[in-house]
Write an enzyme that holds these catalytic residues in place. Structure first.
Site, mmCIF file in Angstrom:
data_model
loop_
_atom_site.group_PDB
_atom_site.id
_atom_site.type_symbol
_atom_site.label_atom_id
_atom_site.label_comp_id
_atom_site.label_asym_id
_atom_site.label_seq_id
_atom_site.Cartn_x
_atom_site.Cartn_y
_atom_site.Cartn_z
ATOM 1 C CD GLU A 233 -2.144 1.330 2.988
ATOM 2 O OE1 GLU A 233 -2.297 2.438 3.530
ATOM 3 O OE2 GLU A 233 -2.442 0.257 3.553
ATOM 4 C CE LYS B 252 -5.694 1.565 8.480
ATOM 5 N NZ LYS B 252 -5.253 2.669 7.597
#
Length: 216
Positions: free
Chosen positions: A44, A132
């Site tokens: 990411e 998340k």
């Protein structure tokens, strides 16, 4: 061949989202071959990194076997920049319903940030691929276990506070993956000349996931 879509098979082989923030293109090109060689598959780039869109676009071209996504996506402007750059998944620190709607239309995996049981349930109900749990650094493994007791159908991806010493405990508590930033990319190992030590570190993280995760 450059794959267009996020590979869940690759993610499940190494369910770690490596978070890179504030890194240069040169550092990316030095580190990513080592990262991939060690068996890690998902990376990411946060959108508050200078030149994030250009980095994502370059990585999609040069490292086609990696899942390359965009993180710290808080609004539609950042989302569209990430999508245009070729991001294969989106990570947010918050719940923004406009981002959910757009990712659903684009069939783009979304890992939204949430913390409380209410926020986590809302994010999952809106269509999160996994939630998340952020910032998990202040709550730890026990929090994941507690949340999953009543919300056992929700896929959780704790982020913050995950390191080599506790990564197995997070998976044993029921996490389907983890997000790792500084603990996965320690600054002292990112300098030139530390490539062998960095590869050993990456491999130790991969081995830790193998010890508790069965292939999907």
């Amino acid at each position: 061949m450059n794959k267009q879509f996020f590979s869940w098979d690759a993610f499940n082989e190494a369910p770690v989202v490596g978070i890179m923030r504030g890194v240069s293109m040169d550092t990316i090109h030095r580190i990513m071959p080592i990262y991939s060689k060690a068996g890690l598959t998902t990376i990411e780039i946060t959108m508050n990194t200078e030149g994030a869109a250009a980095i994502i676009k370059e990585m999609r071209h040069v490292y086609p076997n990696l899942n390359v996504g965009a993180g710290t996506v808080c609004n539609l402007d950042d989302l569209f920049k990430a999508v245009d750059a070729g991001a294969q998944f989106i990570v947010t620190p918050i719940v923004n319903e406009d981002i959910f709607t757009t990712c659903k239309k684009l069939n783009l995996p979304l890992f939204p940030g949430a913390l409380t049981p209410t926020e986590i349930y809302k994010a999952w109900s809106l269509g999160a691929s996994a939630v998340k749990v952020f910032p998990c650094s202040q709550f730890g493994v026990g929090y994941i276990k507690d949340v999953l007791a009543p919300l056992n159908k929700i896929k959780l991806l704790p982020t913050g506070g995950v390191d080599k010493s506790n990564i197995q405990a997070f998976f044993k508590a029921g996490a389907v993956g983890v997000g790792m930033g500084g603990s996965l990319f320690p600054k002292d190992l990112l300098v030139e000349g530390k490539e062998s030590e960095l590869e050993e570190h990456f491999r130790s993280i991969k081995v830790a996931t193998e010890a508790v995760c069965e292939p999907a």
